[in-house]
Design a protein around this motif. Structure first.
Motif, PDB file in Angstrom:
ATOM      1  N   ARG A 117       0.338  -1.216  -0.029  1.00 22.95           N
ATOM      2  CA  ARG A 117      -0.048  -0.315   0.224  1.00 22.95           C
ATOM      3  C   ARG A 117       1.080   1.372  -0.320  1.00 22.95           C
ATOM      4  NH1 ARG A 117      -2.749  -1.403   3.845  1.00 22.95           N
ATOM      5  NH2 ARG A 117      -4.459  -1.471   2.883  1.00 22.95           N
ATOM      6  N   VAL A 118       1.170   2.104  -1.038  1.00 25.08           N
ATOM      7  CA  VAL A 118       1.481   3.323  -1.139  1.00 25.08           C
ATOM      8  C   VAL A 118       0.915   4.355  -0.716  1.00 25.08           C
ATOM      9  CG1 VAL A 118       2.813   4.427  -2.319  1.00 25.08           C
ATOM     10  CG2 VAL A 118       2.685   2.266  -3.067  1.00 25.08           C
ATOM     11  N   VAL A 119       1.275   5.129   0.476  1.00 21.28           N
ATOM     12  CA  VAL A 119       0.615   6.826   1.409  1.00 21.28           C
ATOM     13  C   VAL A 119       1.030   7.614   0.333  1.00 21.28           C
ATOM     14  CG1 VAL A 119       0.000   7.446   2.560  1.00 21.28           C
ATOM     15  CG2 VAL A 119      -0.286   4.908   3.037  1.00 21.28           C
ATOM     16  N   GLY A 120       0.313   8.692   0.187  1.00 20.58           N
ATOM     17  CA  GLY A 120       1.160  10.132  -0.964  1.00 20.58           C
ATOM     18  C   GLY A 120       1.300   9.764  -2.370  1.00 20.58           C
ATOM     19  N   GLY A 121       2.209  10.191  -3.051  1.00 16.24           N
ATOM     20  CA  GLY A 121       2.251  10.600  -4.056  1.00 16.24           C
ATOM     21  C   GLY A 121       1.199  10.921  -5.346  1.00 16.24           C
ATOM     22  N   PRO A 122       0.975  10.672  -6.729  1.00 13.40           N
ATOM     23  CA  PRO A 122       0.601  12.259  -7.776  1.00 13.40           C
ATOM     24  C   PRO A 122      -1.188  12.184  -7.500  1.00 13.40           C
ATOM     25  CG  PRO A 122       1.464  11.103  -9.023  1.00 13.40           C
ATOM     26  CD  PRO A 122       1.816   9.555  -7.706  1.00 13.40           C
ATOM     27  N   GLY A 123      -1.506  13.601  -6.718  1.00 13.55           N
ATOM     28  CA  GLY A 123      -2.399  13.564  -5.870  1.00 13.55           C
ATOM     29  C   GLY A 123      -2.557  13.679  -4.835  1.00 13.55           C
ATOM     30  N   GLU A 151       8.821  13.217 -12.134  1.00 15.79           N
ATOM     31  CA  GLU A 151       8.223  13.977 -11.676  1.00 15.79           C
ATOM     32  C   GLU A 151       7.045  14.728 -12.755  1.00 15.79           C
ATOM     33  OE1 GLU A 151       7.430  16.912  -9.587  1.00 15.79           O
ATOM     34  OE2 GLU A 151       9.481  16.073  -8.509  1.00 15.79           O
ATOM     35  N   ALA A 152       5.947  15.476 -12.510  1.00 18.06           N
ATOM     36  CA  ALA A 152       4.718  15.790 -13.567  1.00 18.06           C
ATOM     37  C   ALA A 152       4.061  14.516 -13.365  1.00 18.06           C
ATOM     38  CB  ALA A 152       5.290  15.921 -15.075  1.00 18.06           C
ATOM     39  N   THR A 153       4.686  13.509 -12.714  1.00 18.49           N
ATOM     40  CA  THR A 153       3.142  12.341 -13.184  1.00 18.49           C
ATOM     41  C   THR A 153       2.627  12.023 -12.943  1.00 18.49           C
ATOM     42  OG1 THR A 153       5.222  10.854 -13.143  1.00 18.49           O
ATOM     43  CG2 THR A 153       2.797   9.518 -13.009  1.00 18.49           C
ATOM     44  N   THR A 154       1.181  12.194 -13.286  1.00 19.80           N
ATOM     45  CA  THR A 154      -0.285  11.811 -12.729  1.00 19.80           C
ATOM     46  C   THR A 154      -0.662  11.039 -12.285  1.00 19.80           C
ATOM     47  OG1 THR A 154      -1.597  11.587 -15.108  1.00 19.80           O
ATOM     48  CG2 THR A 154      -0.231  13.580 -14.807  1.00 19.80           C
ATOM     49  N   ARG A 155      -1.774  11.099 -11.398  1.00 20.59           N
ATOM     50  CA  ARG A 155      -2.937   9.845 -10.739  1.00 20.59           C
ATOM     51  C   ARG A 155      -2.909   8.597 -11.960  1.00 20.59           C
ATOM     52  NH1 ARG A 155      -2.938   8.274  -5.596  1.00 20.59           N
ATOM     53  NH2 ARG A 155      -4.986   6.793  -5.610  1.00 20.59           N
ATOM     54  N   GLU A 156      -3.797   9.312 -12.814  1.00 19.84           N
ATOM     55  CA  GLU A 156      -4.200   8.409 -13.795  1.00 19.84           C
ATOM     56  C   GLU A 156      -3.293   8.381 -15.223  1.00 19.84           C
ATOM     57  OE1 GLU A 156      -4.903  11.778 -13.062  1.00 19.84           O
ATOM     58  OE2 GLU A 156      -6.859  11.452 -12.873  1.00 19.84           O
ATOM     59  N   GLN A 157      -1.870   8.495 -15.014  1.00 22.72           N
ATOM     60  CA  GLN A 157      -1.075   8.008 -15.909  1.00 22.72           C
ATOM     61  C   GLN A 157      -0.522   6.807 -15.225  1.00 22.72           C
ATOM     62  OE1 GLN A 157       1.612  11.608 -16.272  1.00 22.72           O
ATOM     63  NE2 GLN A 157       1.188  11.687 -18.358  1.00 22.72           N
ATOM     64  N   ILE A 158       0.079   7.091 -13.887  1.00 21.80           N
ATOM     65  CA  ILE A 158       0.137   6.117 -13.094  1.00 21.80           C
ATOM     66  C   ILE A 158      -0.941   4.925 -12.979  1.00 21.80           C
ATOM     67  CG2 ILE A 158       0.355   5.104 -10.709  1.00 21.80           C
ATOM     68  CD1 ILE A 158       3.151   6.584 -11.864  1.00 21.80           C
ATOM     69  N   GLN A 159      -1.639   4.368 -12.920  1.00 19.31           N
ATOM     70  CA  GLN A 159      -3.472   4.049 -13.172  1.00 19.31           C
ATOM     71  C   GLN A 159      -2.661   2.759 -13.840  1.00 19.31           C
ATOM     72  OE1 GLN A 159      -6.409   6.442 -11.365  1.00 19.31           O
ATOM     73  NE2 GLN A 159      -6.486   5.664  -9.815  1.00 19.31           N
ATOM     74  N   VAL A 190       3.167  -6.212 -29.093  1.00 23.51           N
ATOM     75  CA  VAL A 190       2.117  -5.268 -29.040  1.00 23.51           C
ATOM     76  C   VAL A 190       2.453  -4.022 -28.987  1.00 23.51           C
ATOM     77  CG1 VAL A 190       1.161  -7.164 -30.005  1.00 23.51           C
ATOM     78  CG2 VAL A 190       0.843  -6.192 -27.650  1.00 23.51           C
ATOM     79  N   VAL A 191       2.310  -3.058 -29.223  1.00 28.07           N
ATOM     80  CA  VAL A 191       1.538  -1.861 -28.473  1.00 28.07           C
ATOM     81  C   VAL A 191       0.548  -1.967 -26.958  1.00 28.07           C
ATOM     82  CG1 VAL A 191       1.106   1.021 -28.842  1.00 28.07           C
ATOM     83  CG2 VAL A 191       2.642  -0.412 -30.700  1.00 28.07           C
ATOM     84  N   SER A 192       1.526  -1.706 -25.926  1.00 29.58           N
ATOM     85  CA  SER A 192       0.449  -2.221 -24.700  1.00 29.58           C
ATOM     86  C   SER A 192      -0.368   0.047 -24.882  1.00 29.58           C
ATOM     87  CB  SER A 192       0.909  -2.510 -23.676  1.00 29.58           C
ATOM     88  OG  SER A 192       0.687  -2.775 -22.549  1.00 29.58           O
ATOM     89  N   GLN A 193       0.334   0.222 -24.442  1.00 29.31           N
ATOM     90  CA  GLN A 193       0.509   1.740 -24.355  1.00 29.31           C
ATOM     91  C   GLN A 193       0.808   2.600 -25.162  1.00 29.31           C
ATOM     92  OE1 GLN A 193       0.215   2.339 -20.021  1.00 29.31           O
ATOM     93  NE2 GLN A 193      -0.599   4.770 -20.343  1.00 29.31           N
ATOM     94  N   VAL A 194      -0.140   3.988 -25.393  1.00 30.75           N
ATOM     95  CA  VAL A 194       0.378   5.474 -26.030  1.00 30.75           C
ATOM     96  C   VAL A 194       0.534   6.136 -25.190  1.00 30.75           C
ATOM     97  CG1 VAL A 194       1.008   6.715 -27.893  1.00 30.75           C
ATOM     98  CG2 VAL A 194       0.279   4.416 -28.367  1.00 30.75           C
ATOM     99  N   PRO A 195       1.287   6.833 -24.214  1.00 32.96           N
ATOM    100  CA  PRO A 195       0.975   7.468 -23.404  1.00 32.96           C
ATOM    101  C   PRO A 195       1.021   8.554 -23.595  1.00 32.96           C
ATOM    102  CG  PRO A 195       2.989   5.733 -22.687  1.00 32.96           C
ATOM    103  CD  PRO A 195       2.812   5.918 -23.739  1.00 32.96           C
ATOM    104  N   GLU A 196       0.005   9.754 -23.515  1.00 31.16           N
ATOM    105  CA  GLU A 196      -0.213  10.905 -23.470  1.00 31.16           C
ATOM    106  C   GLU A 196       0.786  11.446 -23.361  1.00 31.16           C
ATOM    107  OE1 GLU A 196      -2.765  14.756 -23.134  1.00 31.16           O
ATOM    108  OE2 GLU A 196      -3.268  13.173 -22.256  1.00 31.16           O
TER     109      GLU A 196
END
Length: 396
Positions: A117-123, A151-159, A190-196
């Protein structure tokens, strides 16, 4: 994994008659009787002395300061033991491991995958009270935020990244287990994900299968990465992909990332599994359950009880070449496994340096480096021969 905050400023209890040092008392200068028998002078029971007033003011300041501190975010994250899940069990009334196209054999033992369990981080930021609690716990660890999250990583990107890694780890686990049973499992990159914001945004899509990169066959992930890295940063690279059943030649932009040329996509593997394997892990993300998933799939696809009814926990990524890879939060996972009732723990050999000195009493740790070693360890534990297995404290 959500965080639970318990930031409650302390408030004084109600004054007990004669029991609270801040309650009014008789001043010694006004004894109960006059030495010459004159009238008795009583102190006003509602009067507050100068010292008491100062203490009340100080207490008020501390309460206000505590409340302010509880709202000040600090640039740290805290790792805590997370829950464990039996891969041979059920989730929401359905088996975590389900297969179609082959016989599924009942498994009675326990192969727990462990979490952090990680307490803290983006958001979500920690405060002084979170850090104070963590400092008092041996199984908690405090890290600078940037050491865990870029740095500049969003919670959505981590998820999104964690979800993609979990899916990939499940596919690799199924492929490794099926191959161990003697089945042939072809592999595609294959391409799994293309981050924004990545160079490949708008060019490559999730699900694209690599055929070649810079004229070189895309036989595996390392071949794709090698071809991209051999390209000068800032120069587009020619990529042939198979999309919707048709091959397309695309010019994909590149950029430099700390001296390495990248196109900015997450790679996955698409396996042509001869048996349909479904793994349900709930809301857990990341790749660290790969080893335990592969053992569970193998157990379901083979007759007999692999664990011999023993409760075995563990962690470690699983690679297509059957290597058990290191993970983060090993101390928290050891503690979580013990709290979950496990007596045995499979640990990646590359994590052994973090294991020694942090093993809870009553938990036996076995060092593993490959799927075969993990499988052999479980079979030995089931046969009552676990004490002969290598530990992190023993020499490789």
């Amino acid at each position: 994994m959500r965080r639970l905050r318990r930031n409650r400023p302390w408030t004084p209890q109600a004054t007990q008659p004669g029991g609270d040092p801040l309650s009014p008392t008789h001043d010694a200068a006004y004894g109960p009787t006059s030495p010459v028998g004159g009238p008795v002078t009583q102190a006003d029971p509602y009067a507050v002395g100068r010292r008491s007033s100062t203490l009340l003011t100080l207490l008020f300041v501390l309460i206000v300061a505590g409340g302010v501190v509880s709202f000040i975010p600090l640039p740290y994250v805290v790792l805590q033991p997370g829950p464990v899940t039996n891969t041979l069990g059920e989730l929401d009334g359905k088996p975590i491991i389900q297969v179609k196209g082959a016989t599924a054999y009942p498994a009675k033992g326990t192969l727990d995958f462990t979490t952090v369990r990680v307490v803290g981080g983006p958001g979500v930021r920690v405060n002084a009270f979170d850090l104070a609690e963590a400092a008092l716990r041996k199984d908690y660890e405090i890290f600078p935020r940037e050491q865990i999250y870029p740095e500049a990583t969003t919670r959505e990107q981590i998820q999104q990244e964690n979800a993609a890694e979990m899916v990939d780890s499940q596919e690799v686990a199924a492929a490794v287990a099926l191959r161990e049973t003697g089945r042939t499992v072809p592999e595609k990159v294959v391409v799994s994900q293309v981050p924004e914001g990545s160079p490949a945004t708008g060019v490559l899509k999730a699900g694209d299968q690599f055929v070649s990169v810079a004229g070189k066959p895309a036989d595996d992930a390392s071949a794709v990465q090698g071809a991209v890295r051999a390209t000068k940063a800032g120069t587009p690279v020619s990529v042939v992909v198979r999309r919707d059943g048709k091959e397309q030649t695309l010019s994909v932009p590149t950029r430099d990332n700390d001296g390495t040329t990248i196109i900015g996509v997450l790679l996955g593997r698409d396996y042509e599994l001869p048996v349909d394997v479904t793994i349900t892990a709930g809301g857990v993300g990341g790749p660290s359950a790969g080893t335990m998933f592969s053992l569970a799939v193998y157990d379901v696809l083979t007759p007999g009880d692999l664990t011999g009814g023993k409760q075995i926990a563990g962690t470690g990524t699983m690679s297509p070449d059957e290597t058990v890879g290191p993970i983060g939060g090993i101390r928290q996972k050891l503690s979580g496994a013990k709290d979950g009732g496990a007596e045995w723990f499979l640990a990646p050999e590359d994590n052994c340096g973090e294991v020694v000195g942090h093993v809870p009493d009553g938990l036996r740790v076995v060092r593993v480096g490959t799927f075969t070693e993990a499988l052999d360890a479980v079979e030995a534990i089931a046969a009552g021969k676990g004490n002969d297995l290598p530990s992190c404290a023993s020499s490789p």
